[in-house]
Design an enzyme around this catalytic site. Structure first.
Site, PDB file in Angstrom:
ATOM      1  N   ILE A  18       5.609  -5.965  -7.531  1.00  0.00           N
ATOM      2  CA  ILE A  18       5.571  -4.639  -6.882  1.00  0.00           C
ATOM      3  C   ILE A  18       6.851  -4.354  -6.088  1.00  0.00           C
ATOM      4  O   ILE A  18       7.206  -3.193  -5.879  1.00  0.00           O
ATOM      5  CB  ILE A  18       4.306  -4.499  -5.994  1.00  0.00           C
ATOM      6  CG1 ILE A  18       3.985  -3.033  -5.713  1.00  0.00           C
ATOM      7  CG2 ILE A  18       4.434  -5.293  -4.696  1.00  0.00           C
ATOM      8  CD1 ILE A  18       2.598  -2.797  -5.152  1.00  0.00           C
ATOM      9  N   ASN A  31      -2.752  -8.551   6.454  1.00  0.00           N
ATOM     10  CA  ASN A  31      -3.934  -9.043   7.169  1.00  0.00           C
ATOM     11  C   ASN A  31      -4.025  -8.315   8.513  1.00  0.00           C
ATOM     12  O   ASN A  31      -3.073  -7.664   8.939  1.00  0.00           O
ATOM     13  CB  ASN A  31      -3.881 -10.567   7.340  1.00  0.00           C
ATOM     14  CG  ASN A  31      -2.580 -11.016   7.971  1.00  0.00           C
ATOM     15  OD1 ASN A  31      -2.200 -10.541   9.042  1.00  0.00           O
ATOM     16  ND2 ASN A  31      -1.882 -11.908   7.305  1.00  0.00           N
ATOM     17  N   VAL A  40       1.489 -11.291  -1.987  1.00  0.00           N
ATOM     18  CA  VAL A  40       2.274 -10.064  -2.105  1.00  0.00           C
ATOM     19  C   VAL A  40       2.911  -9.701  -0.758  1.00  0.00           C
ATOM     20  O   VAL A  40       4.020  -9.155  -0.709  1.00  0.00           O
ATOM     21  CB  VAL A  40       1.421  -8.926  -2.706  1.00  0.00           C
ATOM     22  CG1 VAL A  40       0.359  -8.429  -1.752  1.00  0.00           C
ATOM     23  CG2 VAL A  40       2.291  -7.788  -3.176  1.00  0.00           C
ATOM     24  N   ASP A  41       2.228 -10.028   0.333  1.00  0.00           N
ATOM     25  CA  ASP A  41       2.768  -9.743   1.667  1.00  0.00           C
ATOM     26  C   ASP A  41       4.092 -10.493   1.880  1.00  0.00           C
ATOM     27  O   ASP A  41       5.086  -9.902   2.337  1.00  0.00           O
ATOM     28  CB  ASP A  41       1.736 -10.167   2.720  1.00  0.00           C
ATOM     29  CG  ASP A  41       2.153  -9.792   4.126  1.00  0.00           C
ATOM     30  OD1 ASP A  41       2.005  -8.616   4.472  1.00  0.00           O
ATOM     31  OD2 ASP A  41       2.635 -10.669   4.855  1.00  0.00           O
ATOM     32  N   THR A 129      -7.595  -9.527  -4.012  1.00  0.00           N
ATOM     33  CA  THR A 129      -7.966 -10.391  -5.148  1.00  0.00           C
ATOM     34  C   THR A 129      -7.233 -11.730  -5.167  1.00  0.00           C
ATOM     35  O   THR A 129      -7.437 -12.528  -6.072  1.00  0.00           O
ATOM     36  CB  THR A 129      -7.713  -9.690  -6.504  1.00  0.00           C
ATOM     37  OG1 THR A 129      -6.290  -9.549  -6.690  1.00  0.00           O
ATOM     38  CG2 THR A 129      -8.392  -8.347  -6.571  1.00  0.00           C
ATOM     39  N   VAL A 131      -5.722 -14.468  -2.001  1.00  0.00           N
ATOM     40  CA  VAL A 131      -6.263 -15.359  -0.966  1.00  0.00           C
ATOM     41  C   VAL A 131      -7.615 -14.851  -0.448  1.00  0.00           C
ATOM     42  O   VAL A 131      -8.487 -15.644  -0.084  1.00  0.00           O
ATOM     43  CB  VAL A 131      -5.250 -15.472   0.190  1.00  0.00           C
ATOM     44  CG1 VAL A 131      -5.828 -16.223   1.374  1.00  0.00           C
ATOM     45  CG2 VAL A 131      -3.990 -16.167  -0.296  1.00  0.00           C
ATOM     46  N   TYR A 132      -7.827 -13.538  -0.425  1.00  0.00           N
ATOM     47  CA  TYR A 132      -9.074 -12.975   0.114  1.00  0.00           C
ATOM     48  C   TYR A 132     -10.255 -13.105  -0.841  1.00  0.00           C
ATOM     49  O   TYR A 132     -11.381 -12.755  -0.476  1.00  0.00           O
ATOM     50  CB  TYR A 132      -8.876 -11.527   0.563  1.00  0.00           C
ATOM     51  CG  TYR A 132      -8.231 -11.403   1.933  1.00  0.00           C
ATOM     52  CD1 TYR A 132      -7.734 -12.531   2.599  1.00  0.00           C
ATOM     53  CD2 TYR A 132      -8.124 -10.175   2.565  1.00  0.00           C
ATOM     54  CE1 TYR A 132      -7.135 -12.419   3.853  1.00  0.00           C
ATOM     55  CE2 TYR A 132      -7.537 -10.060   3.829  1.00  0.00           C
ATOM     56  CZ  TYR A 132      -7.044 -11.185   4.461  1.00  0.00           C
ATOM     57  OH  TYR A 132      -6.472 -11.071   5.708  1.00  0.00           O
TER      58      TYR A 132
HETATM   59  P1  ADP Z   1      -5.099 -10.715  -0.439  1.00  0.00           P
HETATM   60  O1  ADP Z   1      -4.975 -11.542   0.815  1.00  0.00           O
HETATM   61  O2  ADP Z   1      -5.380  -9.250  -0.146  1.00  0.00           O
HETATM   62  O3  ADP Z   1      -6.032 -11.315  -1.429  1.00  0.00           O
HETATM   63  P2  ADP Z   1      -2.764 -11.678  -1.944  1.00  0.00           P
HETATM   64  O4  ADP Z   1      -1.341 -11.368  -1.699  1.00  0.00           O
HETATM   65  O5  ADP Z   1      -3.217 -13.104  -1.771  1.00  0.00           O
HETATM   66  O6  ADP Z   1      -3.592 -10.669  -1.023  1.00  0.00           O
HETATM   67  O7  ADP Z   1      -3.147 -11.229  -3.405  1.00  0.00           O
HETATM   68  C1  ADP Z   1      -3.335  -9.900  -3.827  1.00  0.00           C
HETATM   69  C2  ADP Z   1      -2.838  -9.738  -5.245  1.00  0.00           C
HETATM   70  O8  ADP Z   1      -1.427  -9.585  -5.241  1.00  0.00           O
HETATM   71  C3  ADP Z   1      -3.126 -10.936  -6.176  1.00  0.00           C
HETATM   72  O9  ADP Z   1      -3.590 -10.414  -7.424  1.00  0.00           O
HETATM   73  C4  ADP Z   1      -1.747 -11.575  -6.343  1.00  0.00           C
HETATM   74  O10 ADP Z   1      -1.627 -12.215  -7.609  1.00  0.00           O
HETATM   75  C5  ADP Z   1      -0.867 -10.347  -6.284  1.00  0.00           C
HETATM   76  N1  ADP Z   1       0.571 -10.538  -6.020  1.00  0.00           N
HETATM   77  C6  ADP Z   1       1.214 -11.594  -5.457  1.00  0.00           C
HETATM   78  N2  ADP Z   1       2.552 -11.353  -5.404  1.00  0.00           N
HETATM   79  C7  ADP Z   1       2.741 -10.113  -5.949  1.00  0.00           C
HETATM   80  C8  ADP Z   1       3.904  -9.288  -6.208  1.00  0.00           C
HETATM   81  N3  ADP Z   1       5.128  -9.672  -5.883  1.00  0.00           N
HETATM   82  N4  ADP Z   1       3.701  -8.070  -6.803  1.00  0.00           N
HETATM   83  C9  ADP Z   1       2.453  -7.635  -7.125  1.00  0.00           C
HETATM   84  N5  ADP Z   1       1.331  -8.365  -6.909  1.00  0.00           N
HETATM   85  C10 ADP Z   1       1.479  -9.592  -6.330  1.00  0.00           C
END
Ligand code: ADP
Length: 181
Positions: A18, A31, A40-41, A129, A131-132
């Site tokens: 993203i 969070n 992703v954060d 989807t 860590v949560y």
């Molecule tokens: P949450 O804590 O809301 O579950 P995560 O970051 O652990 O957030 O995961 C949310 C989604 O983002 C997962 O499907 C993960 O595979 C995805 N993700 C991780 N890195 C990226 C990225 N750079 N671009 C898009 N999606 C990502």
């Protein structure tokens, strides 16, 4: 995959990172402490640079954080966007703790924030989807229903909602939810 709506509006699903997709606002899966994390954060903060965390520090000092189901806005630093909406999805605890409503609320909040700023293109990751722990088969229809409802509403400014899904399995689950057979 793409679905078209009246007025040329579009809902798109893509596989990718993203932080590399142009949008007016990129949604982050943050969070409630707004403290930064992995997934992703982490990717958004690395690519966006330190200005995002400086802005979040100020917001945290004023409000103490962000409740689940809501979102806060920062500028986007070095990301290919104007804003980042830091949305706090629910931790999945079996599905009977209001998770679906909180996840829907997260998406609706971000889309309202986009309307308030007259934005046209908003990108979302698959919030909650990772860590949560929200099963993607359950999260996808909730996320897509919120996006669809927004695109179907006449008079809205947002023209394109892009779900940027990090892996093929997540993409496939969203694709099945968008076009059930
Ligand atoms: P949450 O804590 O809301 O579950 P995560 O970051 O652990 O957030 O995961 C949310 C989604 O983002 C997962 O499907 C993960 O595979 C995805 N993700 C991780 N890195 C990226 C990225 N750079 N671009 C898009 N999606 C990502």
């Amino acid at each position: 995959m793409e679905k078209r709506f009246p007025g040329g509006k579009r809902l798109r699903l893509v596989v990718g990172d993203i932080t590399r997709v142009h949008a007016d606002a990129i949604v982050n899966a943050a969070n409630s402490s707004l403290a930064g994390g992995g997934g992703v954060d982490g990717a958004i903060h690395r690519a966006g640079g330190p200005s995002l965390m400086r802005e979040l520090d100020r917001i945290r000092a004023q409000t103490g954080g962000c409740p689940t189901g809501s979102a806060v806005v920062t500028t986007a630093g070095n990301l290919p966007a104007r804003f980042v909406f830091h949305a706090v999805g629910p931790v999945y605890r079996g599905g009977r703790h209001n998770e679906a409503e909180l996840l829907a609320c997260c998406h609706r909040t971000c889309l309202s924030m986009a309307e308030e700023r007259d934005l046209r293109v908003v990108s979302f990751p698959a919030i909650s989807t990772g860590v949560y722990g929200y099963p993607v088969e359950a999260a996808a229809p909730v996320a897509l229903a919120a996006a669809r409802a927004h695109l179907e509403r006449e008079g809205n400014c947002v023209q394109e909602i892009v779900f940027v899904l990090y892996d093929q399995a997540t993409y496939d689950a969203f694709a099945r939810a968008l076009e059930p057979r």
